[in-house]
Design an enzyme around this catalytic site. Sequence first.
Site, mmCIF file in Angstrom:
data_model
loop_
_atom_site.group_PDB
_atom_site.id
_atom_site.type_symbol
_atom_site.label_atom_id
_atom_site.label_comp_id
_atom_site.label_asym_id
_atom_site.label_seq_id
_atom_site.Cartn_x
_atom_site.Cartn_y
_atom_site.Cartn_z
ATOM 1 N N LYS A 105 0.853 -1.198 0.000
ATOM 2 C CA LYS A 105 0.000 0.000 0.000
ATOM 3 C C LYS A 105 0.887 1.245 0.000
ATOM 4 O O LYS A 105 2.081 1.164 0.285
ATOM 5 C CB LYS A 105 -0.919 -0.014 1.224
ATOM 6 N N ARG A 133 -10.636 -0.112 14.789
ATOM 7 C CA ARG A 133 -10.496 0.676 13.575
ATOM 8 C C ARG A 133 -11.493 0.108 12.571
ATOM 9 O O ARG A 133 -12.542 0.681 12.367
ATOM 10 C CB ARG A 133 -9.041 0.583 13.085
ATOM 11 N N TYR A 186 16.439 29.103 10.100
ATOM 12 C CA TYR A 186 15.232 29.827 10.510
ATOM 13 C C TYR A 186 15.069 29.786 12.019
ATOM 14 O O TYR A 186 15.292 28.752 12.654
ATOM 15 C CB TYR A 186 14.003 29.193 9.857
ATOM 16 N N MET A 191 12.792 24.009 3.881
ATOM 17 C CA MET A 191 12.071 23.294 2.824
ATOM 18 C C MET A 191 13.017 22.509 1.921
ATOM 19 O O MET A 191 12.748 21.359 1.552
ATOM 20 C CB MET A 191 11.254 24.286 1.990
#
Length: 377
Positions: A35, A130, A262, A310
């Site tokens: 998956k 679930r 940052y 990023m």
Amino acid sequence: MPRPIQALIHPEALRHNLAVLRQSAPDARLWAVVKANAYGHGIEHVFAALAGADGFALLDIEEARRLRTLGWRGPILLLEGVFELRDLEACSRLDLWHTVHCEAQIDMLAAHKTHVPQRVFLKVNSGMNRLGFAPHQARAAWTRLNALPQVDEISLMTHFSDADGPLGIGDQAMAFEAATSDLPGERCLSNSAAVLRHKLHARQSGQSLPASDWVRTGIALYGSAPDFGQPDAVPTELQAAMSLRSQVIAVQHLQAGDTVGYGSSFVAQRPMRIGIVACGYADGYPRNCGTGTPLLVDGQPSRTIGRVSMDMLAVDLSELPTSGQGAEVTLWGYASSGALLPIDAVAQAGGTVAYELMCALATRVPVLADAALPEAP
Ligand SMILES: *Cc1c(COP(=O)(O)O)cnc(C)c1O
């Protein structure tokens, strides 16, 4: 030259891990869980190496179609079953087996027009809460399915919530057994951690596994090892199937008091040399892996410095005087020297799991599909 980041997929490691899991569950047939595009590795990239499995398990009919296009004629199982009536037509067309976890899916089967009955896996909720029928509903669901001409063989399945943690699988295995013991059909229980845990239990206490005709293994095929809440519980014979590598594209010299990145979250306590690496969260490297996350530079251990941005992150080169611009950086997996940085160590530093890291590999990262495993250093 393209940006130097690259993900390498190692088919040899996939084959090796498949063999390890087979040895751990020698009596069961094995679903290779592919998956989420084979946990980020790419279905097309893992297919040949995992074609020794007994079947492929996944969620998306589109991914199932890709497996058929690759030439797979064996079983394919939809782990969440179908979402609408039309999906059952695709199951007929592509010969897919599917999970049945709720009444609505039985209703759809009853409304499906087909002359070829379908193989289904009845899912019992043994405690995960679930998907699946509550244990006391299992018999009624089985009886309903069994009466439908659209249904062929019915197998019984459950999923463990704590196979990789200290709670283990005992209670759920018992609940499943109690709910299904008098129903016929093949059993399909264990995920990777449960399969490897069996081996651990067998060694520590002579306990054997709950009987399972099928196991459903995903993460271990890709080389991540469960630790069951006790690091080093299982000797890691697994090999990393993915290596994420990039390069140092700039070097900075810091004075005490200088900051990095940052938010100036990292402050140098002394003069330091750092490298800037072409890898950031837009490549799938977690932003949570700021200061202190392990990585390899030219195969040598180092750590991230400051926040991940990023497209870039910073690495400490203070102890690595010969590594500079152009140095190879391994974010996880194997360095070309053969040194290994387990993806689990990176995940742990980022407060997540290897599953998330693998699946998050960004599409902008070029993939080398048939990468040889480097010789061990
Ligand atoms: C994803 C999944 C698996 C595979 O689990 P791993 O921990 O990756 O081995 C097995 N069964 C079900 C129902 C799943 O959703």
